[in-house]
Design a protein around this motif. Sequence first.
Motif, PDB file in Angstrom:
ATOM      1  N   VAL A   1     -17.082  18.681  -5.068  1.00 59.26           N
ATOM      2  CA  VAL A   1     -16.369  19.781  -4.404  1.00 59.26           C
ATOM      3  C   VAL A   1     -15.651  19.281  -3.163  1.00 59.26           C
ATOM      4  N   GLU A   2     -16.348  18.422  -2.388  1.00 54.47           N
ATOM      5  CA  GLU A   2     -15.727  17.916  -1.165  1.00 54.47           C
ATOM      6  C   GLU A   2     -14.511  17.049  -1.466  1.00 54.47           C
ATOM      7  N   SER A   3     -14.525  16.347  -2.567  1.00 54.11           N
ATOM      8  CA  SER A   3     -13.376  15.509  -2.929  1.00 54.11           C
ATOM      9  C   SER A   3     -12.339  16.274  -3.726  1.00 54.11           C
ATOM     10  N   ARG A   4     -12.544  17.592  -3.890  1.00 57.80           N
ATOM     11  CA  ARG A   4     -11.631  18.500  -4.586  1.00 57.80           C
ATOM     12  C   ARG A   4     -11.408  18.110  -6.052  1.00 57.80           C
ATOM     13  N   ARG A   5     -12.466  17.529  -6.634  1.00 56.30           N
ATOM     14  CA  ARG A   5     -12.450  17.341  -8.083  1.00 56.30           C
ATOM     15  C   ARG A   5     -13.056  18.594  -8.680  1.00 56.30           C
ATOM     16  N   LEU A   6     -12.235  19.641  -8.646  1.00 52.76           N
ATOM     17  CA  LEU A   6     -12.743  20.994  -8.866  1.00 52.76           C
ATOM     18  C   LEU A   6     -13.193  21.220 -10.298  1.00 52.76           C
TER      19      LEU A   6
ATOM     20  N   GLU B   1     -13.297  26.246  -1.540  1.00 49.20           N
ATOM     21  CA  GLU B   1     -12.267  25.275  -1.896  1.00 49.20           C
ATOM     22  C   GLU B   1     -11.204  25.886  -2.809  1.00 49.20           C
TER      23      GLU B   1
ATOM     24  N   SER C   1      -9.005  28.113  -0.774  1.00 50.07           N
ATOM     25  CA  SER C   1      -8.152  27.297   0.104  1.00 50.07           C
ATOM     26  C   SER C   1      -6.975  26.723  -0.680  1.00 50.07           C
ATOM     27  N   VAL C   2      -7.260  26.272  -1.891  1.00 47.67           N
ATOM     28  CA  VAL C   2      -6.188  25.727  -2.728  1.00 47.67           C
ATOM     29  C   VAL C   2      -5.204  26.821  -3.111  1.00 47.67           C
TER      30      VAL C   2
ATOM     31  N   PRO D   1      -4.177  20.545  -8.060  1.00 50.84           N
ATOM     32  CA  PRO D   1      -5.311  21.352  -7.577  1.00 50.84           C
ATOM     33  C   PRO D   1      -5.133  22.840  -7.846  1.00 50.84           C
TER      34      PRO D   1
ATOM     35  N   SER E   1      -5.890  23.463 -11.466  1.00 52.88           N
ATOM     36  CA  SER E   1      -7.337  23.381 -11.667  1.00 52.88           C
ATOM     37  C   SER E   1      -8.019  24.654 -11.197  1.00 52.88           C
ATOM     38  N   ALA E   2      -7.588  25.174 -10.059  1.00 53.80           N
ATOM     39  CA  ALA E   2      -8.177  26.412  -9.551  1.00 53.80           C
ATOM     40  C   ALA E   2      -7.944  27.564 -10.517  1.00 53.80           C
TER      41      ALA E   2
END
Length: 773
Positions: A158-163, A215, A218-219, A233, A236-237
């Motif tokens: 999650v922190e690296s935005r590999r959602l 996240e 935010s995206v 991103p 992905s979201a």
Amino acid sequence: MSTGEEENCAGNPGDAPPKVEVWPELERAECFARGAALKWASGVFCRPELLERLGQYRKRESQRTSSIHSRLKSVVQSYLEGVGWGLEQLREARGELREVSRSLREAGVESRRNAEGVQGLDALQETAADYRQLLAAVSNLPRLYSVPGVVLETERLVESRRLLEAHARLMELEQWQDEVLWQVRQGPEPAPQDEALVLGYFSGVGRLVDALARELWSVVGSGLVLAGQNPIPFVSAVRIVEREEALDRALLEEREASARPLPPGRPRGWRERFFAVVEEAACARVRSVSYLHTRGPGLASHLAALQHGIVGDLGTVRHLLEHCVPPHYRLARAYVRACHRCLRAHLAQVCSWELESGEIFTVLNWVLHVYNSSEMLGDPELVSVISPAELGPLISQEALDQLQNKYVHSVRNSVSEWMQKALEVELTDWQRDQEPDIDHEGFYHTSLPTIITQMLEENARVALMISISLRDQTIQMGLYELESFLNRFREALVEFGKEHRKDRNSNKFYLHYLLAAISNCIILKSCTESLQQQRGLVPAGQLPRTPPGPLAALDRAVRKACRLAVDELLQDLQPVTLRLLTRSWLTCEEVTPALCALLERHCDLYARARPPCRKLLQEECEWVVVLEYARALMQKRMVCRGAEERNQLTHRMIQDTQQLRELFQGTEAEETVAGVTPTALLPVLADFIRLKDLSMLTLEVSGLVAKYPDISEEHVSVLLDVRGDVPREVRAAVLDVLEQSAPPLPPGYRPVFSDILVPLPSMPFCLSTTKCT
């Protein structure tokens, strides 16, 4: 009854007859039958000769009785057969019930025997349940031991935005949690503390959901920025949102089908949250436009920045972001709605400020014209997405009316202030020691009408850029202010005249500025008529209590200025008119030329006034001088002593009339409605005075009354006195004729003698002139 029974009954005559129970209904029916038969027989055999037919009636009745008995027997027989069949059915049912009762007793005995055998299996059932729980625990132990590691790994994802990877891990953890909870709830005695223990062990899942949601949003919130840089991103979201939406639907359907409770935190409704975040992002983009310098000229720049930002964002949404979401999202439509709602709230805040007229114009123009134009929502590509009619107005009709009323009120204050300043400048111009300016047509004027006209027309033109209704309100407001201004202008003219009368030498251009004021009013009248023609119908709720009347105020101001100009003429004429019709006037040749020179000078000045007041003033000038002649005659400044003086007087009057006519022929003064010029009065009076035949005086008076019906007996009496040769009898006859012929004033007739007062005759002194002792 059988034959034996009959014999027994008959063989015991001494015995009492057996008591037979008789039904009350049967007895009552028999009584009714006997009464009916008796009534029938009494009707049929009312006469003796009818008894011959008794045998026929008896035979018929016996046949009827036999038929009834046979039918009764048939009915009773069928009834007895039905009763017999029912009794047989009851016997069969009783037998079957006995068989069923016996079978139930046997089943009860067998059931009691089997229950004693089942009691020995309870321990085996408990052992099996414990085995199942142990089997589930053993099978879940690897998963349970791996939960903390998976949680940590998911947090890093999650922190690296590999959602997408993080969401896959999260779904796996949630599946484990749901399976363990379901197994705990399916146990023989599920305890709340067991469920709480499981939820506590999987508490990291809830934190992961919150972190992933932060996240995601935010995206989504920065989608406009990411669309031009890296839309992965954002895509992905959107995929995660769709997964969650599908999972919510599946869990809800499963709950409805099997009554299985929903997992904790379900349904999440992330699609609704997605659109809420999009709206928040749109509002944030609107709020990001600088609020500094939004007052005064900065408000236009602020709205232009809003327009530029919204149009750019909508282009990004339509061309980039809309391709990153499923078609049913209709993201451009949702974004337009979000911007519209945010703008509506922002403009409501702007409208609540204390805005000046220029700021209100900027807001109205932006709301009514720019916002729905092809530069914004009127763009054909955007109209295909959502039409402005679906969005509704950016400002409600009530707020729009309030804003327009506020605009009209602000403009009114400005117009009133500028009109007052223009009036002050005009009053200053009146005191100048120089002639007023002359326009290209040769008329006097000042800067006043230009200022007023440009102000009103400019306000109407600017208001028309907003709407026709606002222009009509602005014009109506301007007409009200013009009416108020003209009332003040008239009061200023009155004060100007009063100050001049105090010292007539203080302002040698007094008359010139009166004529300039008249010309100014004529120009303002043209402007007023033009504005009234432009004004349409004002809505019923905005109609004033009384319509504006600037034309009436203009007429009053013009009349006052003309009256002051005529008064000035009278003041200039006074030294000359005092010498008219006196004995010195007969011999002096300087009076009439001086009078004509004075009149010519005034008429030349009157030519500097705009039509129709120029003609009106010249006509008034002619009337004034003629009335002064008539007034001098009525004052009896000269009473003729004989025919020679009468001839001299009338000859001089004819000469003066000729000179006056030559003077006024060069002006625009025309004949009156009755077709008579003012100077025609003097020859008529001269003819009356020089008439030699006194017997013709009555006829002459009749002609005089016919031409001037407002002449009174006092006026004729003064004319007779001026002649100086009329005897008392002729005077009485003439006055009688005058009294009898008093015609009404014709339409359009201007009174002449009504304005000329006849001085009262001096009373003789009746006391003795001897000295008192």
